[in-house]
Design an enzyme around this catalytic site. Structure first.
Site, PDB file in Angstrom:
ATOM      1  N   GLY A  10       0.080  22.818  44.644  1.00 11.63           N
ATOM      2  CA  GLY A  10      -0.633  24.098  44.508  1.00 11.63           C
ATOM      3  C   GLY A  10      -2.077  23.971  44.965  1.00 11.63           C
ATOM      4  NE  ARG A  71       4.231  24.372  43.769  1.00 12.97           N
ATOM      5  CZ  ARG A  71       3.152  23.949  43.104  1.00 12.97           C
ATOM      6  NH1 ARG A  71       2.881  22.671  43.050  1.00 12.97           N
ATOM      7  NH2 ARG A  71       2.362  24.808  42.493  1.00 12.97           N
ATOM      8  CG  ASP A 102       1.060  13.932  37.797  1.00  4.57           C
ATOM      9  OD1 ASP A 102       0.115  13.159  38.008  1.00  4.57           O
ATOM     10  OD2 ASP A 102       1.355  14.369  36.667  1.00  4.57           O
TER      11      ASP A 102
HETATM   12  O1  F6P Z   1       0.256  23.086  39.167  1.00  6.17           O
HETATM   13  C1  F6P Z   1      -0.585  24.175  39.374  1.00  6.17           C
HETATM   14  C2  F6P Z   1       0.101  25.458  38.993  1.00  6.17           C
HETATM   15  O2  F6P Z   1      -0.798  26.538  39.179  1.00  6.17           O
HETATM   16  C3  F6P Z   1       0.682  25.504  37.589  1.00  6.17           C
HETATM   17  O3  F6P Z   1      -0.299  25.747  36.617  1.00  6.17           O
HETATM   18  C4  F6P Z   1       1.719  26.582  37.751  1.00  6.17           C
HETATM   19  O4  F6P Z   1       2.762  26.448  36.788  1.00  6.17           O
HETATM   20  C5  F6P Z   1       2.243  26.338  39.131  1.00  6.17           C
HETATM   21  O5  F6P Z   1       1.219  25.673  39.831  1.00  6.17           O
HETATM   22  C6  F6P Z   1       2.621  27.585  39.882  1.00  6.17           C
HETATM   23  O6  F6P Z   1       3.199  27.204  41.081  1.00  6.17           O
HETATM   24  P1  F6P Z   1       3.365  28.142  42.338  1.00  6.17           P
HETATM   25  O7  F6P Z   1       2.009  28.333  42.959  1.00  6.17           O
HETATM   26  O8  F6P Z   1       4.276  27.390  43.231  1.00  6.17           O
HETATM   27  O9  F6P Z   1       3.908  29.450  41.851  1.00  6.17           O
END
Ligand code: F6P
Length: 340
Positions: A10, A71, A102
């Site tokens: 993210g 991701r 991580d």
């Molecule tokens: O890891 C960062 C984060 O913003 C988390 O707090 C949240 O659960 C997730 O990413 C959301 O992911 P995405 O941007 O793929 O919807």
């Protein structure tokens, strides 16, 4: 040397500051830098852009990531992994700086295990990377959430309502903790604690009785047990998409039913991840980006640049990945000192 830098996972405020730190330090120490586009995907598919200090001069002020992100897990299957290593060789890359949480750092560890020369830089609004005191992105995201809570306070007070603010953070409650503490919530729910429904209702009733409204902060990862909402699938690293659980909306319904207080909920989602980084995040990200190149120059591959106390230093990737950093007992004690 020819360095490559990528941002994975993210986005969060501070990524551009870290990229800028890498590029400037590399330039100063006689290296060139290319950016892999969209995280590991760009490295695997050979999508790069050249990065020079002049084009990045004000990048420290900008949110998001100028390299794009994804991701993508390049080690999910062997064909991708072979492709990745071949593409790094073909591009003549001598060392990689991988900026991420991580997931990105565990991919970096796998890259190192397969002979790749890599140094990591931790980032995430969740603040849950082990081995570092703070990650950049967290301060900026929490500041946005505190601002949102302050705005919700005006409405809650005017309408004599309870309002639940749902914040991100995955399975770590740092953002909820900071928002509840700095924004003076009446009650804060975190993934690290069991869901105590009666206690929540008692706090809401007490706050409404004392001053006519209540503010609740809830992490998206709050363990609601069997009551939790639907799960909307997983990403390539096997993480649940938690915002689909609708924790805030669920809690608002329960408060209306049980505490008999008119209640609304707000899910600020990705608003927390955008916008310019705070001062703290700009400086931390800059220091870590610069430190990563210093680690490359020292030949300390397989390490990650971290903040320990006031110092930035390099530690083995292994050490940072032992376990995620969750909210600890002293922080919980501090938080609950201020419950309504
Ligand atoms: O890891 C960062 C984060 O913003 C988390 O707090 C949240 O659960 C997730 O990413 C959301 O992911 P995405 O941007 O793929 O919807």
């Amino acid at each position: 040397m020819k360095l490559a830098v990528l941002t994975g996972g993210g986005d969060c405020p501070g990524l551009n500051a870290a990229i800028r730190g890498v590029v400037y330090r590399a330039h100063r120490t006689g290296h060139t830098t290319v950016g892999a586009l969209d995280g590991w995907k760009g490295l695997r598919d050979g999508n790069f852009r050249t990065l020079t200090p002049s084009e990045l001069s004000d990048a420290v002020t900008r949110g998001g990531t100028l390299l794009g992100t994804s991701r993508t897990n390049p080690f999910q299957d062997e064909t991708d992994a072979t492709h990745l290593l071949g593409s790094v060789r073909a591009a003549g890359i001598d060392a990689l700086v991988a900026i991420g949480g991580d997931d990105t750092l565990s991919a970096a560890r796998e890259f190192a295990r397969r002979g790749g020369k890599v140094v990591g830089v931790p980032k995430t609004m969740d603040n849950d990377v082990g081995g570092t005191d703070w990650t950049f992105g967290f301060d900026s995201a929490s500041s946005v959430a505190v601002d949102a809570l302050e705005r919700l306070r005006d409405t809650a007070r005017s309408h004599h309502r309870a309002i639940v603010l749902e914040v991100m953070g995955r399975n770590a409650g740092w953002v909820a903790l900071a928002t509840g503490l700095a924004g003076a919530a009446d009650y804060t729910l975190l993934p690290e604690e069991p869901y105590r429904e009666e206690e929540l209702m008692a706090k809401v009733r007490a706050a409404v009785a004392a001053r006519g409204y209540a503010l609740v902060v809830a992490s998206e990862g709050t363990p609601l047990g069997t009551a939790q909402g639907s799960v909307a699938g997983q990403d390539q690293f096997g993480h649940e998409l938690l915002r689909e659980r609708g924790v805030g909306a669920y809690l608002a319904r329960r408060i209306e039913e049980l505490a008999k207080v008119e209640t609304r909920s707000a899910q600020i989602g990705h608003i927390q991840r955008g916008g310019p980084p705070t001062l703290f995040d700009r400086i931390l990200a800059t220091r870590l980006g610069v430190k990563a190149v210093d680690l490359v120059n020292e030949g300390r591959f397989g390490t990650v640049a971290v903040l320990r106390g006031a110092e930035v230093q390099g530690i083995p990737l292994e050490e940072a990945l032992v376990r995620p950093k969750l909210v600890s007992a002293p922080w919980l004690d501090l938080l609950h000192t201020f419950d309504a």
